[in-house]
Design a protein around this motif. Structure first.
Motif, PDB file in Angstrom:
ATOM      1  N   GLN A 168       0.702  -1.186  -0.023  1.00  0.00           N
ATOM      2  CA  GLN A 168       0.058   0.094  -0.106  1.00  0.00           C
ATOM      3  C   GLN A 168       0.829   1.232   0.124  1.00  0.00           C
ATOM      4  OE1 GLN A 168      -3.290   0.072   3.016  1.00  0.00           O
ATOM      5  NE2 GLN A 168      -2.981   2.255   3.444  1.00  0.00           N
ATOM      6  N   PRO A 169       0.647   2.210  -0.782  1.00  0.00           N
ATOM      7  CA  PRO A 169       1.585   3.409  -0.801  1.00  0.00           C
ATOM      8  C   PRO A 169       1.412   4.061   0.765  1.00  0.00           C
ATOM      9  CG  PRO A 169      -0.125   3.469  -2.713  1.00  0.00           C
ATOM     10  CD  PRO A 169      -0.443   2.263  -1.715  1.00  0.00           C
ATOM     11  N   THR A 170       2.576   4.511   0.895  1.00  0.00           N
ATOM     12  CA  THR A 170       2.691   5.512   2.155  1.00  0.00           C
ATOM     13  C   THR A 170       1.920   6.670   2.364  1.00  0.00           C
ATOM     14  OG1 THR A 170       4.485   6.503   1.451  1.00  0.00           O
ATOM     15  CG2 THR A 170       5.051   4.427   2.635  1.00  0.00           C
ATOM     16  N   GLY A 171       1.281   7.167   1.272  1.00  0.00           N
ATOM     17  CA  GLY A 171       0.657   8.328   1.512  1.00  0.00           C
ATOM     18  C   GLY A 171      -0.832   8.053   1.421  1.00  0.00           C
ATOM     19  N   SER A 172      -1.442   6.893   1.551  1.00  0.00           N
ATOM     20  CA  SER A 172      -2.835   6.723   1.384  1.00  0.00           C
ATOM     21  C   SER A 172      -3.349   5.629   2.529  1.00  0.00           C
ATOM     22  CB  SER A 172      -3.379   6.098   0.182  1.00  0.00           C
ATOM     23  OG  SER A 172      -2.455   4.637  -0.112  1.00  0.00           O
ATOM     24  N   PRO A 189     -15.421   8.137  12.516  1.00  0.00           N
ATOM     25  CA  PRO A 189     -14.422   8.547  11.627  1.00  0.00           C
ATOM     26  C   PRO A 189     -13.825   7.211  10.951  1.00  0.00           C
ATOM     27  CG  PRO A 189     -14.247   9.556  13.748  1.00  0.00           C
ATOM     28  CD  PRO A 189     -15.360   8.589  13.954  1.00  0.00           C
ATOM     29  N   GLN A 190     -13.272   7.158   9.775  1.00  0.00           N
ATOM     30  CA  GLN A 190     -12.839   6.166   8.995  1.00  0.00           C
ATOM     31  C   GLN A 190     -11.403   6.265   8.813  1.00  0.00           C
ATOM     32  OE1 GLN A 190     -14.903   3.544   7.937  1.00  0.00           O
ATOM     33  NE2 GLN A 190     -16.257   4.509   9.417  1.00  0.00           N
ATOM     34  N   HIS A 191     -10.788   7.698   8.922  1.00  0.00           N
ATOM     35  CA  HIS A 191      -9.419   7.784   8.808  1.00  0.00           C
ATOM     36  C   HIS A 191      -8.708   7.109   7.567  1.00  0.00           C
ATOM     37  CE1 HIS A 191      -9.289   9.103  12.970  1.00  0.00           C
ATOM     38  NE2 HIS A 191      -9.859   7.869  13.397  1.00  0.00           N
ATOM     39  N   GLY A 192      -9.680   7.205   6.398  1.00  0.00           N
ATOM     40  CA  GLY A 192      -9.158   6.563   5.039  1.00  0.00           C
ATOM     41  C   GLY A 192      -8.828   5.423   5.020  1.00  0.00           C
TER      42      GLY A 192
END
Length: 1000
Positions: free
Chosen positions: A538-542, A566-569
């Motif tokens: 998984q990319p570190t920015g997502s 809250p889902q926090h992405g």
């Protein structure tokens, strides 16, 4: 009476038909009861001096009228036969109180003494093996035999049969060492105990009952003995009692303890429950006589005492085992089908069951569950029992679907009673007993629980559980800290975390900053459907992982996909999971990994679990830091080219690396526990005070050159540096650099230190420059008095050149030093008259005042200024100055002085430079480690050029037609480097210059 070899019993049973060892010589024996001796009587062996484990009572002494002669120490057992009528012998034995039996040759009992425990009518004519159950041969010389017989009341009694002697008729007298009196004494002790005690045979029949036992069963003791114990309990208790007896009988060690619950019918009260505890009752020979049974009361007081004993007994193990034992005690006072011990969190808004007994474990989740807000008021009321759970829920819990209530309902629980544990901060835990029968509990049952003093016990269990969590956290830290492979440690830790918290899915992600992505390191799932792909990235920015990396803190999603929370992405592969939590793990101050925890239920991660997890993560991070430090230390100690030695403040060696081992000897690693540690000073060469002073210095040590004793006791030249750690650690680190292994051509730091050392020995050059400067002042005075300007200018130019040359000698680089040494060796082409006394006075006057006081000029015999020689004044002055400066440095006694002795003769003069008699000389030459120390050779050559310059002085004497004599003498042949400086310059004690006189 005569003695012959004893004949075996011809028609006796096999155990009596074993011949005794033959006697080497006959032994006399006295007749018993005054009977006349009878000829040809068969001898009997003397009884063996055995010490029976159950001796006869003191009131029954052994037979004094049958003495036997002591046998030889190495002789085989003998037999003694006595004459006399058997009836007379038994009568005498009865009179002295000795219980005996008389056996014929076939082992039948002919008669017994009056003190014998069994009735003669019952055993006369019977076989001894039948009466006493013999299992070993009974013969003279064979020693005593342990047996068990059955008394008149049917009880089994231990005894010991000791063959005593034979009559002249061949009959055998056997001493009966009876255990009955000891059993009676034991019965008297049972009478004084507060417990009901029984002796049972292996069929469960009562053979003895004390007074308390009769009172417990409400029957006289006479009515109890001979009846089965199980007959006095309820009918269903018979098989368990007999089974307990059989289990005792199977224990060959005799230390079993079997307990069984029984009930005694009580009129108008129903059955009263008791606990029957049984233990084996063995004889001295190991044969089981029966069992000893004790009835313990099931009263409230005894249960409270037993609960206290269980809680304090360390041999029982952990708190879970103790809780099971305590619940057994409570069950005997009040029945229950289900018990729950749980803890409260967040001011009684959360509950977690930590022990569920004895059924329904699978229905209670091992996590925190929400409690209805009315539970707090329920506990505060003090009426913590529920007669019918359905009605209670309907009245007090308007919101349906509570998870705790559902657990009770799934078990079919209808009634309960709860004992809360109160602490200063509120309620901490509770023990609930449950029943499927409504109305099973009331205020009386709560009072029973309170009367049992369970609150302190439950508090202790809470403390032990907290200790378990701390031990679990510490075990993970130790595993990380000592792991050879962090990957393997991660695999184990993830599984342990999942099992400890009962999580459905746990994964560890690595932060790959080089490729800007998260990678799965390891994972553990309760079900295959919860697992991620093994190569998931998984990319570190997502995603939620990226949010955790950015914010650097724990994030949690209570309900995945529900926009109300809250889902926090949160992202990732679709799985049947409802809640998630991500936690950063730091290494060396930077987030290195992320822990991903997910559950199949919503709101799975409550406050207490989060607090526990954060404590565990902090402990893991501490272990990772320790692992990093240990790996770093191991790598540095393995890769460094320096010898590294950890020492205590007292100098004890704690640890050393492989380089130090190869350099100094010894095994690397830590000192062995219990052994005296080696000291760092143990590597000092004997007599080397300089190295000892460095190693024991109380000040910092920075790159000091010392010599140590290395492998094979060979000297080793090293640079030593000491780093002192925090005082609380009580430890320092020594770094030793092997000089022989260094490339000194590029080591400018050591070069500067070496040059600084040489600079300290250039005082002579500076002193001479000061002297020449004073002569330049005199030239100025000559110019004022009318001297020729050309002559003054030439002299001033010459003095300036000489001053510059002397100052150049003090400019300590090796190039300038070499130039200065070369200027010293330059001799003038023309010689002039030199007055030695005046010249020496001028040299001494240029020295500091403290050095002038240490020089004594002697024997100015020729003139005031001493003898006059023809030579180069500058060269002679330099030689004198060099020798004086060297001797001043070598002076090591406060009273010692430098003496200059000038003598003149017909053929020339001598100038001797030496030290007075007060000087202390070291006779033993120290050993030095310089065979391969090229830089040290160069350093010593520079020292020589800047101080004594023995080669220059010797060349000066040759130029003047004289000679140089030293003590010790100079070598015949000049030595070439590096051999020329393989040891310290010899400690010259004196220098004598021999010069020819000026010829007029």
């Amino acid at each position: 009476m005569t003695e012959t070899q004893r004949e075996p019993y011809s028609d006796a049973p096999e155990f009596l038909n074993k011949p005794a060892a033959p006697a080497p010589a006959p032994l006399p024996a006295a007749a018993a009861g005054g009977s006349e001796p009878r000829a040809n009587a068969a001898p009997a062996p003397a009884p063996a001096p055995a010490a029976p484990s159950m001796p006869a009572a003191p009131s029954r002494p052994s037979l004094p009228s049958l003495p036997t002669a002591p046998a030889e120490p190495a002789a085989p057992p003998t037999e003694v036969a006595i004459s006399g009528d058997p009836d007379d012998v038994l009568r005498v034995l009865s009179q002295v109180g000795v219980p005996c039996i008389l056996l014929d040759r076939r082992g039948r009992i002919l008669a017994v003494s009056s003190e014998q425990p069994l009735d003669e009518e019952d055993i006369a004519g019977r076989s001894v093996s039948q009466v006493y159950g013999l299992r070993e041969p009974l013969r003279m010389g064979g020693g005593p035999v342990d047996v068990v017989y059955r008394a008149s009341d049917g009880a089994r009694v231990p005894a010991r049969l000791v063959p005593l002697c034979t009559l002249d008729s061949g009959d055998l007298i056997v001493l009966v060492n009876d255990g009955g009196p000891f059993r009676e004494a034991e019965s008297h002790r049972f009478e004084r105990t507060p417990y009901a005690v029984f002796r049972l045979d292996l069929q469960g029949v009562i053979r003895f009952a004390n007074h308390e036992a009769a009172r417990a069963l409400s029957l006289p003791r006479e009515a109890l003995c001979g009846t089965p114990l199980a007959a006095h309990f309820r009918a269903s208790d018979g098989p368990p009692v007999q089974s307990a007896i059989e289990r005792c009988a199977q224990d060959r060690e005799g230390d079993a303890m079997v307990a069984v619950t029984v009930a005694i019918p009580v009129p108008e009260e129903g059955d009263r429950q008791f606990e029957l505890v049984m233990t084996p009752d063995p004889a001295p020979n190991g044969e089981l006589l029966g069992v000893i049974a004790v009835i313990q009361s099931r009263t409230l007081e005894s249960a409270r005492d037993e609960i206290r004993r269980i809680a304090l007994d360390p041999a029982l193990g952990g708190w879970r085992v103790k809780l099971d034992r305590i619940l057994e005690q409570i069950r005997r006072l009040m029945p229950f089908e289900h018990a729950v011990f749980g803890i409260y969190g967040n001011d009684v808004s959360l509950f977690r069951a930590i022990a569920v007994r004895p059924e329904g474990v699978e229905l209670w989740p091992a996590r925190w569950m929400d409690l209805p807000p009315t539970i707090r008021s329920f506990l505060d009321s003090g009426r913590t029992w529920v007669e019918e759970i359905g009605a209670f829920v309907k009245e007090n819990m308007p919101e349906p679907g509570n998870e705790v209530v559902r657990c009770y309902q799934d078990l079919g629980i209808r009634a309960s009673v709860t004992l809360p544990v109160t602490r200063p901060g509120g309620y901490s835990s509770a023990l609930s007993l449950c029943s499927r029968q409504p109305g099973s509990y009331g205020e009386r049952h709560l009072d029973i629980l309170r009367a049992l003093d369970l609150e302190p016990v439950l508090m202790r269990f809470e403390k032990e559980r907290d200790d378990e969590r701390a031990e679990f956290s510490d075990s993970l830290r130790q595993k990380v800290m000592t792991a050879a492979s962090l990957r393997q440690a991660a695999d184990d830790i993830i599984v342990e975390l999942a099992q400890h918290f009962s999580w459905d899915h746990v994964a560890l992600f690595r932060v790959n900053r080089l490729e800007d992505r998260f990678e799965v390191v390891t994972q553990h799932s309760l079900a295959p459907a919860y697992a991620m792909p093994a190569d998931y990235q998984q990319p570190t920015g997502s995603g939620m992982l990226g949010a955790t990396l950015r914010e650097g803190r724990l994030l949690a999603v209570d309900d995945i996909g529900n926009p109300a929370y809250p889902q926090h992405g949160y992202t990732g592969p679709r799985r049947p999971l409802r809640s998630a939590m991500t936690v950063p793990i730091h290494l060396n101050g930077r987030i290195r990994w992320l822990l991903d925890v997910e559950s199949s239920v919503s709101h799975a991660f409550k406050g207490p679990d989060i607090d526990d997890l954060l404590q565990i993560i902090a402990s893991l991070e501490e272990g990772l830091d320790q692992h990093l430090l240990r790996q770093t230390k191991q790598s540095l100690m393995a890769e460094t080219e320096q010898a590294v030695v950890f020492v205590g403040r007292e100098g004890a060696i704690i640890e050393m690396n492989r380089v130090a081992t190869d350099m100094l000897g010894g095994e690397p690693g830590r000192a062995q526990d219990g052994a005296d540690p080696a000291l760092i000073t143990g590597f000092v060469i004997k007599g080397d005070e300089a190295a000892l002073a460095v190693l024991t210095s109380g000040f910092s040590v920075k790159r000091e050159r010392i010599e140590l004793r290395g492998v094979g006791d060979k000297p080793r030249s090293v640079l030593a540096t000491r780093t002192d750690l925090d005082p609380s650690l009580d430890m320092s680190i020594w770094f030793f650099t092997d000089i022989a292994d260094l490339d000194w051509a590029r080591d400018l730091r050591y070069l500067r230190e070496t040059v600084a050392e040489v600079a300290r020995q250039t005082r002579t050059s500076l002193s001479m420059a000061c002297s020449l400067t004073s002569q330049a002042v005199l030239l100025h005075d000559d110019a004022k008095q009318g001297a020729s300007p050309e002559v003054v200018a030439a002299q001033a130019q010459d003095l300036s050149q000489r001053i510059v040359a002397e100052i150049g000698k003090a400019d300590i680089t090796f190039e300038r030093l070499a130039g200065a040494s070369e200027s010293r060796r330059r001799a003038r082409a023309s010689h002039g008259d030199v007055e030695l006394g005046a010249q020496l006075n001028a040299v001494i006057a240029a020295l500091p005042a403290r050095d002038q006081r240490r020089i004594v000029l002697q024997n100015h015999t020729a003139s005031k200024d001493g003898p006059t020689v023809s030579g180069d004044a500058e060269s002679l002055c330099a030689a004198s100055r060099s020798m004086l400066d060297y001797l001043l440095r070598c002076r090591n006694a406060d009273d010692a002085s430098v003496t200059v002795d000038i003598t003149a003769g017909a053929e020339g003069c001598e100038v001797r430079f030496g030290l007075s008699d007060e000087q202390i000389w070291d006779i033993d030459q120290p050993v030095h480690a310089v065979p391969d120390d090229a830089l040290l050779n160069a350093e010593r050559a520079a020292h020589d050029g800047a101080s004594i310059a023995i080669t220059q002085i010797q060349q000066t004497m040759i130029d003047h037609g004289g000679a140089l004599v030293t003590e010790p003498p100079l070598p015949d042949l000049p030595l070439q480097p590096p051999q020329a400086y393989e040891s310290v310059t010899p400690p010259w004690r004196s220098f004598t210059l021999i010069l020819p006189l000026r010829i007029d």
